[in-house]
Design a protein around this motif. Structure first.
Motif, PDB file in Angstrom:
ATOM      1  N   GLY B  87      51.562 -26.983 -27.101  1.00  0.00           N
ATOM      2  CA  GLY B  87      51.968 -27.966 -26.382  1.00  0.00           C
ATOM      3  C   GLY B  87      53.941 -27.779 -25.652  1.00  0.00           C
ATOM      4  O   GLY B  87      54.485 -27.821 -24.788  1.00  0.00           O
ATOM      5  N   ALA B  88      54.401 -27.550 -27.125  1.00  0.00           N
ATOM      6  CA  ALA B  88      55.645 -27.769 -26.895  1.00  0.00           C
ATOM      7  C   ALA B  88      56.245 -26.108 -26.527  1.00  0.00           C
ATOM      8  O   ALA B  88      57.285 -26.281 -24.971  1.00  0.00           O
ATOM      9  N   VAL B  89      55.765 -24.884 -26.846  1.00  0.00           N
ATOM     10  CA  VAL B  89      55.750 -24.035 -26.034  1.00  0.00           C
ATOM     11  C   VAL B  89      55.429 -24.368 -24.467  1.00  0.00           C
ATOM     12  O   VAL B  89      56.689 -23.970 -23.460  1.00  0.00           O
ATOM     13  N   THR B  90      54.716 -24.139 -23.726  1.00  0.00           N
ATOM     14  CA  THR B  90      54.347 -24.873 -22.683  1.00  0.00           C
ATOM     15  C   THR B  90      55.161 -25.505 -21.905  1.00  0.00           C
ATOM     16  O   THR B  90      55.402 -25.597 -21.070  1.00  0.00           O
ATOM     17  N   GLY B  91      55.541 -26.290 -22.451  1.00  0.00           N
ATOM     18  CA  GLY B  91      56.750 -27.865 -22.021  1.00  0.00           C
ATOM     19  C   GLY B  91      57.934 -27.647 -21.989  1.00  0.00           C
ATOM     20  O   GLY B  91      58.597 -26.831 -20.435  1.00  0.00           O
ATOM     21  N   ALA B  92      57.826 -26.306 -22.352  1.00  0.00           N
ATOM     22  CA  ALA B  92      59.307 -25.719 -22.462  1.00  0.00           C
ATOM     23  C   ALA B  92      59.848 -24.277 -21.781  1.00  0.00           C
ATOM     24  O   ALA B  92      60.510 -24.786 -20.618  1.00  0.00           O
ATOM     25  N   TYR B  93      58.501 -23.997 -21.236  1.00  0.00           N
ATOM     26  CA  TYR B  93      58.363 -22.904 -20.451  1.00  0.00           C
ATOM     27  C   TYR B  93      58.911 -23.823 -19.497  1.00  0.00           C
ATOM     28  O   TYR B  93      58.793 -23.431 -17.674  1.00  0.00           O
ATOM     29  N   LEU B  94      57.758 -25.131 -18.542  1.00  0.00           N
ATOM     30  CA  LEU B  94      58.272 -26.381 -17.316  1.00  0.00           C
ATOM     31  C   LEU B  94      59.328 -26.597 -17.454  1.00  0.00           C
ATOM     32  O   LEU B  94      59.302 -26.582 -15.950  1.00  0.00           O
ATOM     33  N   ALA B  95      60.272 -26.801 -17.796  1.00  0.00           N
ATOM     34  CA  ALA B  95      61.234 -27.537 -18.173  1.00  0.00           C
ATOM     35  C   ALA B  95      61.856 -26.593 -16.818  1.00  0.00           C
ATOM     36  O   ALA B  95      62.181 -25.305 -16.831  1.00  0.00           O
ATOM     37  N   LEU B 196      49.762 -32.408 -25.116  1.00  0.00           N
ATOM     38  CA  LEU B 196      50.577 -33.536 -24.138  1.00  0.00           C
ATOM     39  C   LEU B 196      51.670 -33.982 -24.987  1.00  0.00           C
ATOM     40  O   LEU B 196      52.647 -34.428 -24.137  1.00  0.00           O
ATOM     41  N   ALA B 197      51.917 -34.666 -26.773  1.00  0.00           N
ATOM     42  CA  ALA B 197      52.832 -34.547 -27.071  1.00  0.00           C
ATOM     43  C   ALA B 197      53.461 -33.882 -27.515  1.00  0.00           C
ATOM     44  O   ALA B 197      54.980 -33.456 -27.100  1.00  0.00           O
ATOM     45  N   GLY B 198      53.095 -32.951 -27.408  1.00  0.00           N
ATOM     46  CA  GLY B 198      53.936 -31.135 -27.601  1.00  0.00           C
ATOM     47  C   GLY B 198      54.668 -31.042 -26.386  1.00  0.00           C
ATOM     48  O   GLY B 198      55.636 -30.476 -26.803  1.00  0.00           O
ATOM     49  N   LEU B 204      60.771 -32.726 -22.581  1.00  0.00           N
ATOM     50  CA  LEU B 204      61.950 -33.510 -22.013  1.00  0.00           C
ATOM     51  C   LEU B 204      62.827 -32.592 -23.846  1.00  0.00           C
ATOM     52  O   LEU B 204      63.846 -34.323 -23.477  1.00  0.00           O
ATOM     53  N   GLY B 205      62.264 -31.909 -24.166  1.00  0.00           N
ATOM     54  CA  GLY B 205      64.016 -31.838 -25.660  1.00  0.00           C
ATOM     55  C   GLY B 205      64.020 -33.308 -26.103  1.00  0.00           C
ATOM     56  O   GLY B 205      65.002 -33.408 -27.256  1.00  0.00           O
TER      57      GLY B 205
END
Lengths: 143, 304
Positions: B87-95, B196-198, B204-205
């Motif tokens: 999730g964290a990798v996904t989120g960083a990619y979508l940032a 989702l949390a990741g 949002l960092g």
């Protein structure tokens, strides 16, 4: 049921909790935390001892808060700083050890799961490690 | 102020942040970042880099104390870490693709709703007691038929994933001086929530302990102290993926992050010790208060 595993009320065998896995992981985390803290304290002490004028200068403090100060943040500059006995480099090394501590704990868990023959959780641990290492590698490449 | 004075002040503030963070399964960034940016006017990139170090410090020091004991459910942590890291990798990619202000506002609402749900659970459950052992259901893994979910209710359905993965466990509660068995529920749903949390962490960092703890408490029925302790381990693993990037970019100033890291390590170790002795209800109440404050901060950031 006890934490070490036991026979339950219905006579069924309770699965033992992974005490050896927990102990090994906890030990690695404690070593990482202690090593990191020691290096950071040592680095700050070296800074105070060798460059007291830097530590006491208001202008230097402002530069650091504004993000304008220079300090080692690559492996090569870190190695050069350590060779010079630069206090900031020693602190950065301590921080690097700290950042590596959670993955190191996971490696300890992986090894313990393998030793116990728990292939499923060994695989889960390996997957998490692969994601962490992979994303760090890609991020470092792009940085 | 000079660097020496700054270091002492940061060290002291970090002890408080680390203590609270470790006690509640949060990273402590919610205390450190406002102090760095609002009080000391630290450059925001530096503040975020320092916050990442603070999260790892809280996690490592807190988990070092509790993982060898029974409070941290290591199997649950490893299982859920698969989802938070992806999730964290996904989120960083979508940032940069997703509007961060909308996410902050949404996150704020989710946190406030979670806080109210946890408060409602506290009112429903009452003081936590060691469950009596009912006759085991043949369809439920016999080993944990006597383990109730953390709100005292008997297991309502076979927990297939949790049974197969042997996620159920027990912990020794020093506050009540009794061993408390518990059954993990909705492991699959919990995995989804952790993804989702990741993703929110990466987008949002921020640390996402504020989402992870309610997810484990409300959805997976882990006892509150186990939820915060297990979250402690999870946030460090999630943060470690991005921490090296901040380090390499020069966003981790040793003379700012060093004293903060030291203070967080000490505070988190103390917080982990307090967690073992504190009653679950008190931990839950404190968590609800902090969750409401963090939720309001996020809402303000999203709307403002």
């Amino acid at each position: 049921m006890t934490l070490s595993g036991s026979i339950g009320a219905a006579g069924a065998r309770m699965p033992p909790l992974p005490g050896g896995v927990r102990a090994g992981t906890g030990r690695v985390l404690r070593i990482g935390v202690a090593t990191s803290a020691s290096l950071i304290v040592l680095g700050l002490a070296v800074l105070v001892a060798r460059t007291p004028h830097v530590v006491l200068a208001h202008a230097v403090e402002q530069a650091h808060l504004a993000g304008r100060a220079s300090f080692p943040h690559s492996l090569s500059s870190l190695a050069a700083g350590l060779r010079r006995l630069d206090g900031a480099a020693v602190v950065e090394l301590g921080i690097l050890v700290l950042l590596a501590t959670p993955p190191a704990g996971l490696v300890a868990a992986l090894v313990a799961f393998v030793q116990r023959g728990d292939r499923r959780f060994a695989l889960f641990s390996a997957f998490v490690l692969a994601v962490i290492v992979g994303s760090a590698a890609v991020g470092l490449y792009l940085a | 102020m000079n660097l020496a004075e700054l270091s002492v002040v940061l060290f002291a503030a970090a002890i408080v942040a680390g203590g609270l963070g470790s006690l509640l399964g949060l990273g402590g960034g919610f205390v450190i970042v406002p102090i760095l940016t609002l009080v000391f006017h630290v450059d925001i990139q530096l503040a975020i880099g320092t916050s990442i170090v603070a999260v790892v410090a809280t996690s490592a020091a807190g988990a070092a104390r509790n993982v060898a004991g029974s409070l941290t459910n290591l199997r649950v942590a490893v299982f859920l870490a698969m989802a938070t890291t992806v999730g964290a990798v996904t989120g960083a990619y979508l940032a940069g693709v997703v509007d961060a202000s909308v996410l902050f506002a949404l996150f704020g609402v989710v946190l406030c709703v979670s806080a109210l749900q946890m408060l409602a659970k506290l009112r429903r459950a009452g003081p936590h007691r060691s469950p009596a052992a009912p006759a085991p259901e043949p369809s439920v893994a016999p080993a944990f038929a006597s383990a109730r979910s953390s709100d005292g209710a008997p297991p309502s359905e076979p927990a297939a994933w949790a049974d197969r993965l042997e996620l159920h466990s027990a912990y020794y509660d020093e506050a009540s001086q009794e061993e408390v068995p518990y059954a993990v529920r909705n492991a699959g749903f919990g995995l989804g929530l952790m993804y989702l949390a990741g993703a929110i962490s990466g987008l949002l960092g921020i640390g996402s302990g504020a989402l992870k703890v309610p997810a484990m408490d409300l959805a997976m029925h882990l006892p509150m102290k186990v939820s915060t302790s297990t979250s402690n381990l999870l946030i460090g693993l999630t943060a470690s993926a991005s921490s090296l990037v901040y380090f390499a970019r020069g966003d981790v100033d040793p003379l700012v992050a060093g004293p903060v890291a030291l203070g967080m390590l000490l505070g988190a170790a103390l917080g982990a010790r307090v967690l073992r002795k504190m009653s679950s209800d008190k931990v839950r109440v404190l968590f609800v208060v902090v969750l409401l404050v963090v939720g309001a901060q996020m809402l303000w950031k999203g709307i403002g």
